[in-house]
Design a protein around this motif. Sequence first.
Motif: not given
Length: 451
Positions: A399-402, A405-411, A415-418, A422-424
């Motif tokens: 689930l963390m892998g998924l 992928y979502v966070l990297q796509a948003a970045r 999008a201002p995503v670290r 966020t994963q941690g």
Amino acid sequence: MQRKPASMTLNVTERHQASEPVLGAYNDHPLRLEVNDEIHARPYERLRAPARVSHLGMFSGRHSADADRAAVADLCERFGVEPPEPDAQHMSRDFGPFRLKWERRTEVSTYTFIVEDDFEHPFEGPPIERVPEDWLASLPGPRLVGIHLALEPSWSQPRTSSGIVALFNDNTIVGSQIAGGAARVWTDFRIHEDGFSRILLRDVNMRERQAGRAIQRLLEIETYRMMALLAFPVARRLNPQLNELEEQLASITERMTGSTRERDEQNLLSQLMELAAQVERIGNNTNYRFHAARAYHELVERRIQELREQRIQGVQTIQEFMERRLVPAMRTCDTVAERRGSLSERISRTGDLLRTRIDVALEAQNRDLLDSMDRRAKLQFRLQETVEGLSVAAISYYLMGLISYVLQAARDAGAPVRVEITQGLAVPVVVFTIWLVVRLVRYRIAKRQEG
């Protein structure tokens, strides 16, 4: 005192003079007459000395009453005599050359032929010679009892002791005074060349009914004696069988004390059941015969008591003869019957003990099996808990892998995503959520199983 009307007196008189019992005035039980007349059934014959009797006892069996009755009816038809009733168990008729008294008992039918005439030799030309030979040959069942009886009158020349012994072919005779000294009787209880045993009865001071009773009792003593002794050969044949069965039971019991394996105990139980079946088969084949022998023996003793014997000097009485010859045979029969019953009880007790041992062994095995199953269940539960932990970790990892992928796509989309931070932060949330879901699913499954 006021006088009763004449009409009433006449009615009472007519009632007492009526030949038939008055049944209409009361609600009588349907069996009243039958039960009352039963004590008057099988009346004694009236006999006047000199007279001779031939008595047959045919062992036709328990299910041949109709055949016996048909045979008597056939003889009646030949001599033009009224036949017995369809359900009759006894009959007494005058056939002209002889009188016949027929009685049907449980297993045997007796035919008593009576002739009242003078005779020189008591046992020559007996009454049965006046009966058609073809009819005698057609009687149902084999002959068990055959007796010639002679009733000498009181006015005839008394016989000497040697003369009486000669009538019985010099055999040892048994005799006594009976009916309070009103008659004397001699017999040897042996079957002679003509196939009949012999009884000599001398009238001293007997009435006709008394003579009939005495003769009837003497004939019944011999008939019931033979019926009782039918069990004696059976008892002698059973003794070796019982010895063998008792040895087999002793062997099984001895092996029980040293057997500890379940397979051996099952084998012993199988042998014991087969042994029990053999004993029960013997009981089914012999119980009736032994019970009947006991009943016939009691009848013999009762008839001897009714004779009211008094000793003739130098001659053994009938009671003494029976006590020395019949009683030991009956005791042998009783002993064999008791041995069979005791053997059956011992087999039953041994079987109970063996089954108890097998049940205890099975209970121990079941206890061990349940303990093993309990240990396995506990181990399985622990493995299940371990698997659940690993499952939570694995699901969380995927689930963390998924989520990654979502966070990297948003970045990449601007999008201002670290992603790393966020994963941690999402790891504990995801792990707790997955653990909670797994617990909820297990709870619902357990609840459904309990319901």
